[in-house]
Design a protein around this motif. Structure first.
Motif, short mmCIF file in Angstrom:
data_model
loop_
_atom_site.label_atom_id
_atom_site.label_comp_id
_atom_site.label_asym_id
_atom_site.label_seq_id
_atom_site.Cartn_x
_atom_site.Cartn_y
_atom_site.Cartn_z
N GLN A 311 -38.95 1.91 16.54
CA GLN A 311 -39.90 2.99 16.29
C GLN A 311 -41.23 2.46 15.76
O GLN A 311 -42.30 2.95 16.12
CB GLN A 311 -39.30 3.98 15.29
N LEU A 312 -41.16 1.43 14.90
CA LEU A 312 -42.37 0.84 14.35
C LEU A 312 -43.13 0.01 15.39
O LEU A 312 -44.36 -0.02 15.41
CB LEU A 312 -42.04 -0.04 13.14
N VAL A 313 -42.38 -0.67 16.25
CA VAL A 313 -43.00 -1.52 17.28
C VAL A 313 -43.70 -0.67 18.34
O VAL A 313 -44.76 -1.04 18.86
CB VAL A 313 -41.93 -2.43 17.92
N GLY A 314 -43.09 0.47 18.67
CA GLY A 314 -43.67 1.34 19.68
C GLY A 314 -43.44 0.81 21.08
O GLY A 314 -42.37 0.26 21.38
N ASP A 315 -44.44 0.92 21.92
CA ASP A 315 -44.30 0.53 23.33
C ASP A 315 -44.49 -0.97 23.56
O ASP A 315 -44.27 -1.47 24.66
CB ASP A 315 -45.32 1.29 24.19
N GLU A 316 -44.92 -1.69 22.53
CA GLU A 316 -45.17 -3.12 22.71
C GLU A 316 -43.83 -3.87 22.86
O GLU A 316 -42.93 -3.72 22.05
CB GLU A 316 -45.93 -3.68 21.50
N PRO A 317 -43.68 -4.68 23.90
CA PRO A 317 -42.40 -5.40 24.11
C PRO A 317 -42.17 -6.45 23.03
O PRO A 317 -43.07 -7.22 22.68
CB PRO A 317 -42.58 -6.06 25.48
N ALA A 318 -40.96 -6.48 22.47
CA ALA A 318 -40.61 -7.43 21.42
C ALA A 318 -39.94 -8.66 22.02
O ALA A 318 -39.18 -8.56 22.99
CB ALA A 318 -39.68 -6.78 20.39
N GLY A 319 -40.23 -9.82 21.44
CA GLY A 319 -39.63 -11.06 21.91
C GLY A 319 -39.79 -12.16 20.89
O GLY A 319 -40.40 -11.98 19.83
N PRO A 320 -39.23 -13.35 21.16
CA PRO A 320 -39.34 -14.47 20.21
C PRO A 320 -40.79 -14.93 20.07
O PRO A 320 -41.57 -14.89 21.02
CB PRO A 320 -38.49 -15.57 20.86
N GLN A 321 -41.14 -15.37 18.85
CA GLN A 321 -42.47 -15.91 18.58
C GLN A 321 -42.34 -17.11 17.65
O GLN A 321 -41.29 -17.33 17.04
CB GLN A 321 -43.38 -14.85 17.93
N VAL A 322 -43.40 -17.89 17.56
CA VAL A 322 -43.45 -19.06 16.68
C VAL A 322 -44.63 -18.90 15.73
O VAL A 322 -45.74 -18.58 16.16
CB VAL A 322 -43.58 -20.38 17.49
N VAL A 323 -44.37 -19.10 14.44
CA VAL A 323 -45.41 -19.00 13.43
C VAL A 323 -45.64 -20.38 12.82
O VAL A 323 -44.68 -21.04 12.40
CB VAL A 323 -45.02 -18.02 12.30
N GLU A 324 -46.89 -20.81 12.77
CA GLU A 324 -47.22 -22.07 12.12
C GLU A 324 -47.43 -21.81 10.64
O GLU A 324 -48.21 -20.94 10.26
CB GLU A 324 -48.47 -22.69 12.74
N VAL A 325 -46.72 -22.55 9.79
CA VAL A 325 -46.83 -22.34 8.35
C VAL A 325 -47.72 -23.41 7.73
O VAL A 325 -48.92 -23.44 7.98
CB VAL A 325 -45.43 -22.25 7.69
N MET A 327 -48.78 -27.58 6.79
CA MET A 327 -48.66 -29.00 7.15
C MET A 327 -47.92 -29.21 8.46
O MET A 327 -47.04 -30.06 8.57
CB MET A 327 -47.98 -29.77 6.00
N GLY A 328 -48.25 -28.37 9.45
CA GLY A 328 -47.71 -28.56 10.79
C GLY A 328 -46.33 -27.98 11.02
O GLY A 328 -45.83 -28.02 12.15
N ARG A 329 -45.68 -27.43 9.99
CA ARG A 329 -44.35 -26.85 10.17
C ARG A 329 -44.43 -25.55 10.94
O ARG A 329 -45.40 -24.81 10.84
CB ARG A 329 -43.68 -26.61 8.81
N LYS A 330 -43.37 -25.27 11.69
CA LYS A 330 -43.33 -24.05 12.49
C LYS A 330 -42.05 -23.28 12.19
O LYS A 330 -41.01 -23.86 11.96
CB LYS A 330 -43.42 -24.38 13.97
N LEU A 331 -42.17 -21.95 12.20
CA LEU A 331 -41.05 -21.06 11.92
C LEU A 331 -40.76 -20.22 13.14
O LEU A 331 -41.64 -19.55 13.68
CB LEU A 331 -41.39 -20.16 10.72
N GLN A 332 -39.52 -20.27 13.60
CA GLN A 332 -39.10 -19.51 14.77
C GLN A 332 -38.77 -18.08 14.36
O GLN A 332 -37.96 -17.86 13.46
CB GLN A 332 -37.87 -20.15 15.42
N VAL A 333 -39.41 -17.11 15.00
CA VAL A 333 -39.14 -15.69 14.74
C VAL A 333 -38.32 -15.16 15.92
O VAL A 333 -38.80 -15.15 17.06
CB VAL A 333 -40.45 -14.89 14.61
N ASP A 357 -43.10 -21.20 3.74
CA ASP A 357 -42.69 -20.62 5.02
C ASP A 357 -42.85 -19.09 5.00
O ASP A 357 -43.33 -18.50 5.97
CB ASP A 357 -41.25 -20.99 5.31
N TYR A 358 -42.45 -18.47 3.89
CA TYR A 358 -42.55 -17.01 3.80
C TYR A 358 -44.01 -16.56 3.75
O TYR A 358 -44.37 -15.55 4.36
CB TYR A 358 -41.79 -16.52 2.56
N LEU A 359 -44.85 -17.31 3.05
CA LEU A 359 -46.27 -16.97 3.02
C LEU A 359 -46.88 -17.07 4.42
O LEU A 359 -47.69 -16.23 4.83
CB LEU A 359 -47.01 -17.89 2.05
N GLY A 360 -46.51 -18.11 5.16
CA GLY A 360 -46.98 -18.26 6.53
C GLY A 360 -46.53 -17.10 7.41
O GLY A 360 -47.29 -16.61 8.25
#
Length: 481
Positions: A311-325, A327-333, A357-360
């Motif tokens: 309901q919050l996402v709406g019509d936008e398709p949801a899928g996996p994403q990567v967030v850079e936090v 010193m080069g670390r990445k978090l898989q969403v 990581d959480y702040l990123g």
């Protein structure tokens, strides 16, 4: 020759500044007409409650002078109905904040507070000379360390103080998590120098002489080992510290690893700050409207959480994403769309993640759907630490939480106790078998002190008032058309 080159290198490093930006607070204040009856009421209230206090006056272009400071703003908010009246504990603390405000105004030049005045320059220009001549520029004004239980208004009072400061002052308000992440990042940048902490201390002091740290807590051995040396440099460079914490100075990092190396910091802290306890019988975070239905208790209800997420996402398709936090670390969403991220509890709290990581994560997402928050105890103590940190970061960034959990916030953490709490639990007797003992009881002072804060924040984060703040934050971030 090497020492000379290192010294020159540091001088160069000190020219690199990354200032912290804060949204203008005055835009959110309710204006008061100086000629209106409400303004007179503020003046009467001020004298009736604080007739013995001294207040700073700020000159205005028309030649008039206006009484200023956190006490005056506090009274104005009470009259406006934004704050409750009659909390003597908060009033006592405000007197200390007003004392600090007055002393800073009177000693602004000696403290090098105004970034535009000539007195603010010596930190950088004298640095090279100070390498050869013993020199200390300890502030003539003592700071303030506020501590007390959850929901007593520590953060509100410190923010009230901070936002009354002149805009030209070199002042910074920052959460302790963010502050330490910045320190470690700076240390990494200056790795290889003779004393990188000295350079970091000079950088911080050059950016902000008045340092306001919210939620001062020490539960990491790496932080504990550097705090004494770091703050020795900071205080020697004129820093004035204002801090809030759930713990008294003597209880910081209690029973932590190598605590003997941390004890000198406590002595320095008590020497350079007035220590003030805030007591209150009211948890202001719980004085909120009814729950809005984003905290779901029970097992096998993931479908309900996914429905709310969709309901919050709406019509936008949801899928996996990567967030850079950091010193080069990445978090898989695993699943994300439209500013909302979906995680299983294990994916965020059973992996080696931390505040950085959480702040990123919440720099990119404003809403978290978290599935399967368990009961906490001895068996998952590490996950409990991460969950506490996650809630702290979400609360600080005003993020929205949707979650499914095995119990209420109180029930989730009821098996986490301090050493003092554990000593109050009745010992085993012949009438009380080993089988009836709670073998999953987690005796941990840091977690035990943090649990009340976490319960309080989870309660507030599910309130109408918090969600309105969340919506306001999203609106302010939207680019103006």
């Amino acid at each position: 020759m090497r020492s000379l080159l290192l010294s020159l290198r540091r001088v160069t490093l000190l020219s690199r500044h990354q200032r912290y930006a804060f949204p203008p607070f005055h835009n959110s204040l309710i204006p008061i007409n100086p000629t209106s009856p409400s303004s007179s009421l503020v003046y009467v209230l001020h004298h009736s409650l604080f007739s013995s206090s001294s207040f700073s006056s700020i000159a205005h272009p028309n030649g008039d002078k206006k009484v200023a400071g956190p006490l005056v703003e506090y009274e104005r908010r009470i009259v406006a109905g934004a704050l409750l009246d009659g909390d003597s504990c908060q009033l006592g603390t405000l007197k200390e904040l007003q004392r600090l405000y007055d002393e800073l105004v009177q000693s602004a030049d000696a403290c090098r507070l105004d970034r535009y005045s000539a007195s603010a320059k010596p930190i950088r220009s004298n640095w090279f000379w100070n390498k050869f001549v013993s020199h200390s520029s300890v502030s003539p004004v003592k700071g303030l360390y506020l501590y007390g239980g959850v929901g007593t208004g520590k953060t509100m009072l410190m923010d009230l103080f901070f936002h009354q400061l002149p805009a030209s002052w070199r002042a910074q308000r920052i959460h302790f998590h963010n502050f330490m992440l910045s320190v470690h990042s700076r240390l990494q940048k200056h790795k290889g120098l003779e004393d990188p902490l000295e350079v970091v201390g000079l950088e911080i002091a050059d950016e902000a002489i008045l340092l306001c740290l919210d939620e001062f807590m020490v539960n990491d051995v790496a932080d504990a080992l550097i705090l004494h040396r770091l703050f020795r440099h900071l205080f020697n460079n004129g820093i004035v510290l204002v801090a809030t914490s759930n713990r008294a100075p003597d209880n910081l990092y209690e029973r932590g690893l190598q605590r003997d190396l941390f004890l000198p910091f406590i002595s320095t802290l008590k020497e350079r700050c007035v220590v003030r306890e805030i007591g209150s019988s009211v948890d202001y975070r719980k004085l909120t409207s009814a729950e809005e239905g984003f905290y779901f208790i029970g097992k096998d209800i993931s479908g309900l959480l996914k429905q709310k997420f969709q309901q919050l996402v709406g019509d936008e398709p949801a899928g996996p994403q990567v967030v850079e936090v950091v010193m080069g670390r990445k978090l898989q969403v695993p699943l994300a769309a439209n500013g909302c991220a979906y995680f299983l509890f294990e994916e965020l709290c059973d992996r080696p993640l931390g505040a950085a990581d959480y702040l990123g994560l919440f720099k990119k997402f404003h809403t978290l759907a978290l599935e399967g928050v368990p009961m906490f105890g001895l068996h998952n103590r590490t996950a409990a630490y991460r969950f506490v940190t996650l809630v702290d970061v979400m609360y600080e960034t005003k993020a929205r939480l949707l979650c499914t959990a095995e119990g209420s916030p109180v029930e989730l953490l009821e098996r986490i106790v301090t050493i003092s709490d554990a000593q109050q639990i009745a010992p085993r007797t012949s009438a009380r078998s080993r089988k009836s003992d709670d073998l999953d009881l987690c005796v941990d002072n840091e977690l035990g002190f943090a649990k009340d804060r976490t319960i309080s924040r989870l309660t507030e984060m599910n309130s109408k008032e918090y969600l309105e703040q969340h919506s306001t934050m999203l609106h302010e971030k939207q680019p103006s058309s």
